[in-house]
Design an enzyme around this catalytic site. Sequence first.
Site, PDB file in Angstrom:
ATOM      1  N   GLY A  31       0.838  -1.207   0.000  1.00  0.00           N
ATOM      2  CA  GLY A  31       0.000   0.000   0.000  1.00  0.00           C
ATOM      3  C   GLY A  31       0.870   1.252   0.000  1.00  0.00           C
ATOM      4  O   GLY A  31       0.686   2.157  -0.819  1.00  0.00           O
ATOM      5  N   HIS A  32       1.839   1.296   0.921  1.00  0.00           N
ATOM      6  CA  HIS A  32       2.759   2.439   0.965  1.00  0.00           C
ATOM      7  C   HIS A  32       3.533   2.545  -0.356  1.00  0.00           C
ATOM      8  O   HIS A  32       3.721   3.639  -0.899  1.00  0.00           O
ATOM      9  CB  HIS A  32       3.790   2.264   2.084  1.00  0.00           C
ATOM     10  CG  HIS A  32       3.211   2.189   3.463  1.00  0.00           C
ATOM     11  ND1 HIS A  32       3.231   1.036   4.216  1.00  0.00           N
ATOM     12  CD2 HIS A  32       2.617   3.131   4.238  1.00  0.00           C
ATOM     13  CE1 HIS A  32       2.682   1.274   5.390  1.00  0.00           C
ATOM     14  NE2 HIS A  32       2.298   2.530   5.440  1.00  0.00           N
ATOM     15  N   LYS A  83      -7.260   4.317   1.737  1.00  0.00           N
ATOM     16  CA  LYS A  83      -7.448   3.434   2.899  1.00  0.00           C
ATOM     17  C   LYS A  83      -7.878   4.250   4.127  1.00  0.00           C
ATOM     18  O   LYS A  83      -8.727   3.832   4.898  1.00  0.00           O
ATOM     19  CB  LYS A  83      -6.136   2.697   3.172  1.00  0.00           C
ATOM     20  CG  LYS A  83      -6.007   2.052   4.527  1.00  0.00           C
ATOM     21  CD  LYS A  83      -6.814   0.804   4.592  1.00  0.00           C
ATOM     22  CE  LYS A  83      -6.635  -0.033   5.835  1.00  0.00           C
ATOM     23  NZ  LYS A  83      -6.237   0.621   7.035  1.00  0.00           N
TER      24      LYS A  83
HETATM   25  P1  AMP Z   1       0.509   4.791   7.599  1.00  0.00           P
HETATM   26  O1  AMP Z   1       1.935   4.336   7.592  1.00  0.00           O
HETATM   27  O2  AMP Z   1      -0.469   3.759   8.047  1.00  0.00           O
HETATM   28  O3  AMP Z   1       0.327   6.135   8.273  1.00  0.00           O
HETATM   29  O4  AMP Z   1       0.134   5.044   6.078  1.00  0.00           O
HETATM   30  C1  AMP Z   1       0.879   5.937   5.280  1.00  0.00           C
HETATM   31  C2  AMP Z   1       0.108   6.226   4.016  1.00  0.00           C
HETATM   32  O5  AMP Z   1      -0.117   5.000   3.311  1.00  0.00           O
HETATM   33  C3  AMP Z   1      -1.280   6.826   4.287  1.00  0.00           C
HETATM   34  O6  AMP Z   1      -1.552   7.834   3.324  1.00  0.00           O
HETATM   35  C4  AMP Z   1      -2.193   5.641   4.114  1.00  0.00           C
HETATM   36  O7  AMP Z   1      -3.510   5.996   3.730  1.00  0.00           O
HETATM   37  C5  AMP Z   1      -1.482   4.880   3.012  1.00  0.00           C
HETATM   38  N1  AMP Z   1      -1.893   3.468   3.021  1.00  0.00           N
HETATM   39  C6  AMP Z   1      -1.887   2.616   4.078  1.00  0.00           C
HETATM   40  N2  AMP Z   1      -2.386   1.420   3.733  1.00  0.00           N
HETATM   41  C7  AMP Z   1      -2.750   1.524   2.435  1.00  0.00           C
HETATM   42  C8  AMP Z   1      -3.341   0.624   1.498  1.00  0.00           C
HETATM   43  N3  AMP Z   1      -3.681  -0.627   1.822  1.00  0.00           N
HETATM   44  N4  AMP Z   1      -3.555   1.072   0.248  1.00  0.00           N
HETATM   45  C9  AMP Z   1      -3.226   2.351  -0.110  1.00  0.00           C
HETATM   46  N5  AMP Z   1      -2.662   3.241   0.720  1.00  0.00           N
HETATM   47  C10 AMP Z   1      -2.422   2.840   1.976  1.00  0.00           C
END
Ligand code: AMP
Length: 278
Positions: A33-34, A146
């Site tokens: 995702g990241h 997400k």
């Molecule tokens: P986080 O590390 O959880 O703060 O996420 C960092 C970025 O990655 C944020 O913009 C999230 O929305 C994005 N993100 C996390 N999981 C996903 C996913 N499964 N698909 C797309 N983007 C994601």
Amino acid sequence: MKIMTTTSELRKELSKLERPVGFVPTMGYLHEGHLSLVDKAREDCVAVVVSIFANPSQFAPDEDLENYPRDIDRDVELLENAGVDLVWIPTVEVMYPEGYQTWIDVDQLSKLLEGTFRPTHFRGVATVVSKLFNAVGPDKAYFGQKDAQQAAVIQRMVRDLNFPIEIIICPIVREPDGVAMSSRNTYLDQEERLAARCLSRGLFLARDAYLNGERRAEIIKKIVSDEVEFEELAQLQYVSCADPNTLEELENQIQDCLVSMAVFVGRTRLIDNIILGK
Ligand code: AMP
């Protein structure tokens, strides 16, 4: 790829980059995702900057900051392979020096949906993202659908505070069985991981119903909640049909709609969503 901790190191390295600069803020423990955000930034921009910072101010005292998964070496390797130019890994002291007291509050959007259960969460998110934006000064910044409410809050903040940054929202990346990728999936044991499928299953059934003409918000929500209720290890916290822009709850007949939900699977709180009608 350069790795930095302090803002002065960051500033020095940033001045060498060619524009446009794309920026992807993360809390680390990276997954596909990241990396999809990084890939999009790579496509759009000449240089890509990624930050890794598990931001304490967006976790309530009873939430999982202490146990939030971390593996900086693996993250750095993944980012190197993805062609990232700079990685910024600030410490808590760099971001919140002693005496810190300035906060950004996106007033209305922060109170709805997730904000009902996590009342201080988006203040922490908006504050840290604005600090990251000020330090990195990107042309474009990439966020995932997400975290739909986070995306809405950041877009509002950027407009309200005149950040000269284009915000790009990228689609949710899912595992082959439909579960949305999340660093928190690592908390799930084998049985819980199977149970976690109920979130996306419910959302996909809601989408099918919508495509077959269902427009009643109550029915859409019931389709989602039924899927969670069938699952013994899962407990629904909320399901919502909301206006995708204002996040206000929709009643009766829906047109465009953000269906979002939070579910405890065991002790792990998972969120997921789908947009209908766009
Ligand atoms: P986080 O590390 O959880 O703060 O996420 C960092 C970025 O990655 C944020 O913009 C999230 O929305 C994005 N993100 C996390 N999981 C996903 C996913 N499964 N698909 C797309 N983007 C994601």
